[in-house]
Design a protein around this motif. Structure first.
Motif, short mmCIF file in Angstrom:
data_model
loop_
_atom_site.label_atom_id
_atom_site.label_comp_id
_atom_site.label_asym_id
_atom_site.label_seq_id
_atom_site.Cartn_x
_atom_site.Cartn_y
_atom_site.Cartn_z
N GLY A 308 9.48 -8.55 -22.62
CA GLY A 308 9.59 -8.13 -24.02
C GLY A 308 10.74 -8.86 -24.68
N ALA A 309 10.58 -9.18 -25.96
CA ALA A 309 11.63 -9.93 -26.66
C ALA A 309 11.65 -9.53 -28.13
CB ALA A 309 11.38 -11.42 -26.52
N TYR A 336 8.19 -19.68 -25.65
CA TYR A 336 7.74 -18.81 -24.56
C TYR A 336 6.37 -18.20 -24.82
CZ TYR A 336 12.49 -19.57 -23.13
OH TYR A 336 13.65 -20.20 -22.75
N ASP A 337 5.67 -17.99 -23.70
CA ASP A 337 4.35 -17.35 -23.72
C ASP A 337 4.60 -15.86 -23.46
OD1 ASP A 337 1.79 -16.49 -23.39
OD2 ASP A 337 1.25 -17.94 -21.84
N ALA A 393 7.08 -20.65 -19.97
CA ALA A 393 6.91 -21.68 -21.01
C ALA A 393 5.58 -21.60 -21.74
CB ALA A 393 7.06 -23.07 -20.37
N ALA A 394 5.64 -21.84 -23.04
CA ALA A 394 4.42 -21.98 -23.85
C ALA A 394 3.72 -23.27 -23.45
CB ALA A 394 4.79 -22.02 -25.33
N LYS A 399 -0.80 -18.21 -27.19
CA LYS A 399 -0.70 -17.63 -28.54
C LYS A 399 0.77 -17.57 -28.88
CE LYS A 399 -1.70 -13.44 -31.22
NZ LYS A 399 -2.11 -14.11 -32.44
N SER A 400 1.20 -18.36 -29.84
CA SER A 400 2.63 -18.45 -30.13
C SER A 400 3.15 -17.15 -30.71
CB SER A 400 2.89 -19.58 -31.12
OG SER A 400 2.40 -19.22 -32.39
N SER A 401 4.47 -16.98 -30.63
CA SER A 401 5.09 -15.76 -31.14
C SER A 401 4.95 -15.64 -32.65
CB SER A 401 6.57 -15.74 -30.75
OG SER A 401 7.20 -16.91 -31.26
#
Lengths: 737, 81
Positions: A308-309, A336-337, A393-394, A399-401
């Motif tokens: 979580g972020a 990040y993924d 890593a993305a 699906k980007s943030s």
């Protein structure tokens, strides 16, 4: 997508190099004309004050003074954004920050203009001021402009809060509940200036008939034309703007600060007016980037998976409404993924100069905070910082943030290159720490115009409309040569004035090599089509039976005819007899720019006696899609890293209790110079952008994003204490040791 | 029909709706239908937005084609330095 290149990837001599090293290049202040006047601007000594009255009579009476203007000389404009720009150039009713322009003089010499400024009598009534972002958000803070508060916000924040953005997906509570370790920190970063060496400068000549000429140092002369013609209430076609050679911009020259003032003075005096900012004025009255106050909360499992972020970004952007925190909120977790993520941002006004873009605007401070917490989690859980980033890593399909699903991207490749690099395993000396950080930037497309002429001698003249701030004339010439199949030195690219070629957006967003490159390739294709047509006429065969191979027209096969290839030079030489001049042009708005990721690694040594940090080794890895001219690309990566190092260690706008800027000069505002830094090693990663025929991505901005956290993480490891504010200047480090 | 995703803070103008389906051949048609459905979005869309169509970002381009299975993410108008 083309992948076999003859010109791209080589390192021809820079076309702008000789003029720059010999002093021949004409920058903003280098242009002079007979009979021109010199202008100076009077600036507010107060952070916030009502302008009760301005008496210019004595200044106007001084011998040699030809015109004096104040805010009253500017009529209102309909568009609110343009009105704010105008009021930033010249205050109307209130001075909103220390250094805000309140009057201007044009005179026969700089000395007379300076003398006249002393004779202008301004009566101020000082008002309460606020320069800190958190204080400016509090209900009850002095509000700079009424009625501009973000529509969705309530009474818990002041009217200075002009923007609110939120991005993300998933459920934060679930994400944090799955973590073995959760760290929550608050960070502060100072406002920093773009630090371009050339101050803002222009030469304006505007007649009473509304026809004008303007020469200026800018990242976008079409933008200057649009904004100035609107402020001056003249037709855009009547104002021709020429961009000078530019001594740095980095986003700071994507608006106007002095051009409307010089034009108005010229109009009033009936003579050309030259206006050049001093360094003091550049710091006090041209936009720095935002300062920030940031909360970050990240949860991680023992294995290093981020569960979580959450980011809360509060950006301070100066005295007028602006929108920029969204870029930080979108960038914060882009590397990040993540399943559960949210980034929120608030744009806040204060009594400081209005912010303007600075290289990847909004991203460096957000990523600094995120990457600092990621590093702290790795430290606490005993995890390798690169392996942990690789785990999260993305990559293509993530699906980007901030919403979109990534196409082909090069973050994993950059991380793997960093891990394999000898720098990562090199031993560290005492008092030295190694820091790592990822970084991200979007890159843009936008409007472009290119006109390409095939000259009778077989050379090519290319005009485009974007000022060259980082080597674009070279990269555009190279792409033209590649597309046409000729040598690089047969092509010359120039930046046309606003009457020479169609509209072009500002040079920003790492967009020029990408977007103008696409327009150049399309212009070349148009010229090639015409050249094939001419060859077909000469051979007396169908135009469809001719193709372009290696810089020459040739029949598509034996059935089309048996003719030897006809080169560009041969077709050009007879163009006058085969139908007239040959040219290609393209106007468009290319998109699909393709995002870019970088990974920086730095070794810092901190002197425990003085708190001074020196950079011992620095390696930067960046996915650039395709490096057109690798030397320029390396320069972009090194330049961004150097600016980020300055941001991390020394640079800051320092305000006193009185709201006045305490350090408006390079003596007290310390940017890194060559002797402060080791050679920065730039490692180019090439994961082609599917949105460009040559695979190009923008490369100018990503490099300023990772250094802040990389240096901060290095310092934390070197001294064993983590700091949560930038810059980490020697006195501040000494305080925590 | 294209799947349209509204970024977080813009959902205040869609009554909290994050995702919806809209039939549209171009970005202009999509934005028109979106504002017709949620008039509170008008000011934001009128002042300019960026759209990510199947992962590729477009700025203010009216006639970009949208496929029937496309994912369109509505984002703020982005700027650079």
């Amino acid at each position: 997508m083309k992948q076999d290149f003859k010109i791209l990837g080589t390192r021809p001599i820079r076309p702008d190099g000789l003029d720059k090293v010999t002093g021949k290049a004409m920058f903003g202040a280098d242009k002079s004309v007979t009979g021109m006047l010199h202008a100076r601007i009077l600036r507010s000594p107060h952070a916030h004050a009502e302008i009760v009255s301005i008496n210019t009579a004595k200044a106007e009476a001084l011998a040699g003074v030809k015109a004096v203007i104040t805010g009253d000389d500017f009529a209102d404009v309909e568009n609110s954004a343009t009105r704010y720009t105008m009021q930033n150039c010249m205050a109307q009713g209130r001075a909103l920050y220390d250094g805000h322009a309140v009057a201007a003089v044009a005179a026969v010499s700089k000395a007379v203009a300076a003398e006249a400024l002393k004779l202008i009598e301004v009566e101020y009534k000082t008002l309460p001021h606020v320069t800190d972002v958190d204080e400016a958000m509090l209900p009850g803070a002095p509000v700079l402009h009424e009625g501009v508060k973000a529509r969705t916000l309530g009474d818990d924040v002041s009217g200075n809060t002009v923007g609110y953005y939120s991005f993300g997906h998933g459920d934060l509570e679930t994400g944090f509940s799955e973590a073995d370790e959760v760290i929550e920190r608050t960070f502060k970063t100072a406002a920093v200036h773009q630090g371009y060496i050339e101050p803002h400068a222009c030469l304006a000549d505007l007649g009473g008939d509304g026809r004008g000429e303007l020469w200026c140092s800018t990242q976008g002369h079409y933008m200057v034309r649009e904004v100035c013609s609107e402020i001056l209430h003249i037709d855009a076609s009547q104002l021709r703007v020429t961009a000078s050679e530019i001594g740095g911009g980095f986003g700071g020259k994507t608006t106007v600060f002095i051009e409307p003032v010089a034009l108005k003075l010229s109009q009033k005096a009936g003579k050309p007016v030259k206006l050049v900012m001093s360094r003091d004025e550049v710091f006090r009255a041209s936009g720095p980037t935002m300062s920030s106050s940031i909360d970050i909360k990240i949860g991680m499992t023992k294995a290093g998976k981020i569960t979580g972020a959450h980011a809360k970004l509060r950006y301070q952007g100066g005295a007028f409404p602006y929108e920029m925190v969204m870029m930080g909120a979108m960038s914060a977790f882009a590397a990040y993924d993540l399943e559960h993520v949210q980034a929120e941002g608030w744009d806040v006004m204060t009594n400081r100069p209005k912010m303007i873009s600075y290289r990847a605007p909004g991203a460096p401070m957000a990523v600094y905070a995120v990457e600092s917490v990621v590093d702290e989690l790795c430290q606490k859980l005993g995890l390798d910082p690169i392996d942990t980033r690789l785990l999260n890593a993305a990559r293509e399909g993530t699906k980007s943030s901030y919403g979109p699903t990534f196409k082909a991207i090069g973050l994993v490749e950059a991380l793997e290159a960093a891990k394999a690099h000898p720098h990562y395993s090199a031993p560290l000396a005492p008092n030295t720490g190694r820091g790592i950080s990822c970084g991200f930037w979007f890159n843009f497309g936008g409007q472009v115009s290119v006109s390409m002429a095939i000259n009778a001698d077989g050379t090519v003249s290319l005009i485009e409309g974007n000022p060259d701030i980082g080597g674009s004339r070279a990269s555009i010439s190279m792409m033209a040569a590649e597309a046409l199949g000729i040598e690089f030195d047969r092509v010359r690219t120039i930046v046309g004035d606003t009457a020479s070629v169609g509209f072009s957006d500002v040079t920003d967003g790492s967009r020029v090599t990408f977007a103008v490159g696409i327009a150049t390739i399309k212009a070349a294709n148009a010229a090639i089509k015409e050249m094939c047509k001419r060859a077909a006429k000469i051979w007396d065969i169908d135009a469809e039976a001719v193709e372009w191979v290696d810089g020459a027209a040739q029949p598509t096969g034996h059935n089309a005819g048996d003719f030897p290839p006809m080169s560009l030079a041969e077709i050009a030489a007879t163009s006058g007899k085969t139908g007239g001049p040959i040219a290609g042009h393209h106007e468009g708005a290319p998109d699909k720019a393709g995002v870019s990721f970088g990974v920086h690694m730095v070794d810092v040594e901190v002197d425990p006696e003085t708190g001074f940090t020196s950079i011992k080794r620095y390696t930067a890895f960046q996915d650039v899609g395709k490096a057109i001219h690798p030397a320029y690309v390396e320069g972009q990566i090194q330049g961004g890293a150097a600016q980020g190092i300055g941001w991390a260690l020394n640079e800051e706008y320092i305000y006193g209790e009185d709201g006045r800027l305490q350090n408006p000069g390079f003596l007290d505002y310390r940017i890194p110079v060559a002797s402060d830094l080791p050679m920065i090693e730039a490692v180019i990663i090439e994961v082609p952008n599917p949105g460009h025929p040559f695979g190009v991505r923008g490369c100018g901005e990503t490099s300023i994003v990772p250094p802040l956290a990389a240096v901060a993480n290095g310092v934390a490891h070197a001294i064993g204490v983590r700091m949560f504010a930038l810059p980490m200047s020697p006195p501040k480090i000494l305080k925590v040791l | 029909m294209a799947r349209v995703v509204i970024f977080g803070s813009l959902r205040a103008f869609t009554g909290g709706v994050e995702m919806m389906e809209i039939e549209a051949a171009t970005t202009r048609e999509l934005l028109k239908k979106l504002t017709a459905r949620y008039p509170a979005l008008f000011d934001t869309i009128e002042s300019g937005v960026s759209l990510a169509i199947d992962g590729e970002v477009f700025k203010d381009a009216w006639f970009t084609p949208i496929g029937p299975e496309s994912e369109v993410v509505i984002m703020p108008l982005m700027v650079g330095g």
